[in-house]
Design a protein around this motif. Sequence first.
Motif, mmCIF file in Angstrom:
data_model
loop_
_atom_site.group_PDB
_atom_site.id
_atom_site.type_symbol
_atom_site.label_atom_id
_atom_site.label_comp_id
_atom_site.label_asym_id
_atom_site.label_seq_id
_atom_site.Cartn_x
_atom_site.Cartn_y
_atom_site.Cartn_z
ATOM 1 N N ILE A 197 -0.026 20.659 57.436
ATOM 2 C CA ILE A 197 0.940 19.644 58.046
ATOM 3 C C ILE A 197 0.588 18.423 57.118
ATOM 4 C CG2 ILE A 197 1.296 17.894 60.233
ATOM 5 C CD1 ILE A 197 0.057 20.429 61.867
ATOM 6 N N LEU A 198 1.551 17.602 57.070
ATOM 7 C CA LEU A 198 1.575 16.320 56.284
ATOM 8 C C LEU A 198 2.092 15.389 57.171
ATOM 9 C CD1 LEU A 198 0.603 15.080 53.545
ATOM 10 C CD2 LEU A 198 3.065 15.227 52.858
ATOM 11 N N TYR A 199 1.278 14.254 57.573
ATOM 12 C CA TYR A 199 1.912 13.205 58.471
ATOM 13 C C TYR A 199 2.690 12.186 57.696
ATOM 14 C CZ TYR A 199 -1.701 15.352 61.511
ATOM 15 O OH TYR A 199 -2.277 16.283 62.346
ATOM 16 N N ARG A 200 3.500 11.588 58.604
ATOM 17 C CA ARG A 200 4.429 10.483 57.773
ATOM 18 C C ARG A 200 3.598 9.365 57.100
ATOM 19 N NH1 ARG A 200 10.231 10.020 59.889
ATOM 20 N NH2 ARG A 200 11.041 8.575 58.232
ATOM 21 N N ASP A 201 2.488 8.880 57.522
ATOM 22 C CA ASP A 201 2.187 7.766 57.059
ATOM 23 C C ASP A 201 1.536 8.333 55.596
ATOM 24 O OD1 ASP A 201 2.559 6.237 59.349
ATOM 25 O OD2 ASP A 201 0.426 6.325 60.009
ATOM 26 N N THR A 202 1.112 9.548 55.719
ATOM 27 C CA THR A 202 0.470 9.984 54.226
ATOM 28 C C THR A 202 1.887 10.225 53.340
ATOM 29 O OG1 THR A 202 -1.038 11.352 55.609
ATOM 30 C CG2 THR A 202 -0.752 11.896 53.113
ATOM 31 N N LEU A 203 2.886 10.567 53.750
ATOM 32 C CA LEU A 203 4.011 10.511 52.785
ATOM 33 C C LEU A 203 4.454 9.257 52.244
ATOM 34 C CD1 LEU A 203 6.224 13.033 52.333
ATOM 35 C CD2 LEU A 203 7.810 11.636 54.033
ATOM 36 N N THR A 204 4.316 8.439 53.243
ATOM 37 C CA THR A 204 4.586 6.984 52.783
ATOM 38 C C THR A 204 3.643 6.475 51.668
ATOM 39 O OG1 THR A 204 5.410 6.496 54.726
ATOM 40 C CG2 THR A 204 4.732 4.339 53.143
ATOM 41 N N LYS A 205 2.165 6.930 51.818
ATOM 42 C CA LYS A 205 1.076 6.661 50.868
ATOM 43 C C LYS A 205 1.354 7.381 49.641
ATOM 44 C CE LYS A 205 -2.591 5.582 54.101
ATOM 45 N NZ LYS A 205 -1.858 5.766 55.325
ATOM 46 N N LEU A 206 2.225 8.333 49.622
ATOM 47 C CA LEU A 206 2.330 9.164 48.227
ATOM 48 C C LEU A 206 3.770 8.597 47.776
ATOM 49 C CD1 LEU A 206 1.529 12.516 49.521
ATOM 50 C CD2 LEU A 206 0.438 11.489 47.645
ATOM 51 N N GLY A 207 4.338 7.831 48.122
ATOM 52 C CA GLY A 207 5.386 7.036 47.635
ATOM 53 C C GLY A 207 6.868 7.772 47.836
ATOM 54 N N LEU A 208 6.730 8.883 48.882
ATOM 55 C CA LEU A 208 7.687 9.689 49.115
ATOM 56 C C LEU A 208 8.513 9.087 50.329
ATOM 57 C CD1 LEU A 208 6.070 12.902 48.508
ATOM 58 C CD2 LEU A 208 7.493 11.799 46.843
ATOM 59 N N GLU A 209 9.954 9.752 50.510
ATOM 60 C CA GLU A 209 10.689 9.109 51.544
ATOM 61 C C GLU A 209 11.480 10.375 52.429
ATOM 62 O OE1 GLU A 209 13.586 6.411 50.038
ATOM 63 O OE2 GLU A 209 12.043 5.187 49.642
ATOM 64 N N ALA A 210 11.906 10.187 53.308
ATOM 65 C CA ALA A 210 12.567 11.468 54.132
ATOM 66 C C ALA A 210 13.753 12.067 53.288
ATOM 67 C CB ALA A 210 13.345 10.775 55.331
ATOM 68 N N LYS A 211 14.268 11.192 52.293
ATOM 69 C CA LYS A 211 15.390 11.916 51.507
ATOM 70 C C LYS A 211 14.577 13.132 50.347
ATOM 71 C CE LYS A 211 15.243 8.323 47.994
ATOM 72 N NZ LYS A 211 16.003 7.211 47.288
ATOM 73 N N ASP A 212 13.436 12.977 50.214
ATOM 74 C CA ASP A 212 12.670 13.806 49.398
ATOM 75 C C ASP A 212 12.449 15.177 49.990
ATOM 76 O OD1 ASP A 212 12.585 12.052 47.252
ATOM 77 O OD2 ASP A 212 10.699 10.820 48.183
ATOM 78 N N ARG A 262 -9.173 23.157 40.521
ATOM 79 C CA ARG A 262 -8.044 24.209 40.561
ATOM 80 C C ARG A 262 -7.147 23.603 41.365
ATOM 81 N NH1 ARG A 262 -8.280 30.015 43.499
ATOM 82 N NH2 ARG A 262 -6.177 30.428 43.565
ATOM 83 N N HIS A 263 -5.707 23.682 40.841
ATOM 84 C CA HIS A 263 -4.670 22.926 41.790
ATOM 85 C C HIS A 263 -3.435 24.074 42.050
ATOM 86 C CE1 HIS A 263 -1.863 22.723 38.527
ATOM 87 N NE2 HIS A 263 -2.619 22.518 37.743
ATOM 88 N N GLU A 264 -2.933 24.007 43.137
ATOM 89 C CA GLU A 264 -2.000 25.265 43.600
ATOM 90 C C GLU A 264 -0.829 24.295 44.300
ATOM 91 O OE1 GLU A 264 -1.641 28.077 42.982
ATOM 92 O OE2 GLU A 264 -3.800 28.671 42.391
ATOM 93 N N PRO A 265 0.400 24.810 44.256
ATOM 94 C CA PRO A 265 1.584 23.996 45.109
ATOM 95 C C PRO A 265 1.470 24.687 46.433
ATOM 96 C CG PRO A 265 2.238 26.131 43.618
ATOM 97 C CD PRO A 265 0.887 25.869 43.318
ATOM 98 N N ILE A 266 1.518 23.438 47.276
ATOM 99 C CA ILE A 266 1.344 24.092 48.745
ATOM 100 C C ILE A 266 2.490 23.558 49.593
ATOM 101 C CG2 ILE A 266 -0.241 23.702 50.721
ATOM 102 C CD1 ILE A 266 -1.337 25.392 48.779
ATOM 103 N N TRP A 267 3.066 24.534 50.295
ATOM 104 C CA TRP A 267 4.262 23.965 51.178
ATOM 105 C C TRP A 267 3.675 23.099 52.654
ATOM 106 C CZ3 TRP A 267 9.234 23.010 50.160
ATOM 107 C CH2 TRP A 267 9.856 23.871 49.020
ATOM 108 N N PHE A 268 4.170 21.759 52.776
ATOM 109 C CA PHE A 268 3.615 21.279 53.959
ATOM 110 C C PHE A 268 4.848 20.774 54.982
ATOM 111 C CE2 PHE A 268 0.473 19.852 50.717
ATOM 112 C CZ PHE A 268 -0.538 19.866 51.596
ATOM 113 N N GLU A 269 4.678 20.995 56.292
ATOM 114 C CA GLU A 269 5.464 20.565 57.167
ATOM 115 C C GLU A 269 5.313 19.302 57.595
ATOM 116 O OE1 GLU A 269 8.050 22.579 58.037
ATOM 117 O OE2 GLU A 269 7.005 24.453 57.267
ATOM 118 N N VAL A 270 6.059 18.268 57.449
ATOM 119 C CA VAL A 270 6.051 16.734 57.565
ATOM 120 C C VAL A 270 6.394 16.571 59.157
ATOM 121 C CG1 VAL A 270 6.669 14.541 57.108
ATOM 122 C CG2 VAL A 270 6.577 16.557 55.104
ATOM 123 N N VAL A 271 5.463 15.732 59.620
ATOM 124 C CA VAL A 271 5.667 15.443 61.042
ATOM 125 C C VAL A 271 5.536 14.000 61.255
ATOM 126 C CG1 VAL A 271 3.230 15.898 61.660
ATOM 127 C CG2 VAL A 271 5.129 16.047 63.433
#
Length: 224
Positions: free
Chosen positions: A37-52, A88-97
């Motif tokens: 789970i990724l929260y909307r505030d965190t999405l904003t901190k990453l510079g991402l928007e709903a269109k992404d 080490r890094h890996e691509p992870i799918w997050f559900e945004v809430v």
Amino acid sequence: MPNPGGYALILDPTIVVPRRTCKFSRVLVDGGSSINILYRDTLTKLGLEAKDLEPTRTIFHGIVPGLSCSLIGRIRLDVLFGDSSHFRHEPIWFEVVDLSSAYHALLGWPTLAKFMAAPHYAYLKMKLPGPKGLITVTGDYRKSLDCARDGAKLAESLVVAEERCQLDWIVALAQEASAAQVPAKEPADEAAFKPSKETKKVKLNPEDPSCSKYVIVGTRLDSK
């Protein structure tokens, strides 16, 4: 730690996006969660928007007590554990809430499986294989206590807000019901009692001069 096994595992991974890289200090590792789970505030901190975000049909329970929660989308981000000397890094799918939380993100067992990581909740550590050997990530019980305290305050405020909304709803319904009420009309029944205009007072005890009690009777009644 004063109480081993009594704290949540809070780690500080780095999340990488094309426009910026952020190291988050409040990421909950929950081996019982089937999604990340990724929260909307965190999405904003990453510079991402709903269109992404990509569309998602996932619906899950457990975040809001007693209620299901619909997500606003999902996104795949690179998650990094370790430091500059060994990571080490890996691509992870997050559900945004779109919910408020004391955490920046939640990593469930899909992330643990992706990294082949082994969390230890008693010692607040997580170990995973890296390109140069074993990587050990350590949490802090003080940070876990702070997150638990902030989460309790947030939950209490959400409960108060929900109760206030329910109270406002009940008051609005009561006002609507009061406005809809129409005064009942008196029955227009001819048999309904109507006092006669031709009446007179009759003393209850004519033989007692001190009696002050009277009854009202019609003048057309027989004297008997």
